[in-house]
Scaffold this active site. Structure first.
Site, PDB file in Angstrom:
ATOM      1  N   CYS A  29       1.015  -1.145   0.089  1.00 31.43           N
ATOM      2  CA  CYS A  29      -0.074   0.255   0.012  1.00 31.43           C
ATOM      3  C   CYS A  29       0.827   1.291  -0.039  1.00 31.43           C
ATOM      4  O   CYS A  29       1.499   1.503   0.861  1.00 31.43           O
ATOM      5  CB  CYS A  29      -0.910  -0.044   1.162  1.00 31.43           C
ATOM      6  SG  CYS A  29      -1.873   1.458   1.657  1.00 31.43           S
ATOM      7  N   CYS A  32       0.165   3.710   2.725  1.00 30.25           N
ATOM      8  CA  CYS A  32       0.560   3.159   4.042  1.00 30.25           C
ATOM      9  C   CYS A  32       2.010   3.491   4.072  1.00 30.25           C
ATOM     10  O   CYS A  32       2.606   3.972   5.199  1.00 30.25           O
ATOM     11  CB  CYS A  32       0.490   1.731   4.206  1.00 30.25           C
ATOM     12  SG  CYS A  32      -1.181   1.290   4.191  1.00 30.25           S
TER      13      CYS A  32
END
Length: 112
Positions: A29, A32
């Site tokens: 991600c 993230c």
């Protein structure tokens, strides 16, 4: 920051007397990875919370159960009660994350 290993560990943190913030994330991600550099500063600043990183891919059933659809997302608990959540598919800034946590703290104190 602690990295979640088992579902029973999740339950232990969730029912604990010290509030906990679960950070739902995944290695793939990009949003993230965006928050990774400043999260240690957030963890240090809000040391009255436990912080637990939850790998979305490893705990997908938990994410479904908690309705965590976007990552990174944050869900906070204390004494088995959800205090709040910052769950969306949007990229989050340090300021937004800290504002979420500050809001949890003020809610906690106003409910006493």
């Amino acid at each position: 920051m602690h990295i979640l290993q088992t579902l029973s560990e999740f339950e232990q943190f969730k029912i604990g007397a010290k509030p906990v913030i679960f950070e739902f994330t995944a290695n793939w991600c990009p949003d993230c990875r965006f928050i990774d550099p400043f999260m240690p500063e957030v963890v240090e600043k809000y040391s009255d919370f436990h912080f637990v990183k939850v790998d979305r891919d490893q705990f997908i059933d938990l994410c479904i159960e908690l309705n965590v659809i976007g990552i990174p997302s944050f869900v906070a608990y204390e004494n088995d009660t959800e205090l709040g959540r910052f769950v969306s598919k949007d990229r989050k800034t340090q300021e937004e994350i800290e504002s979420f946590i500050t809001g949890l703290k003020s809610e906690k104190h106003s409910s006493r």
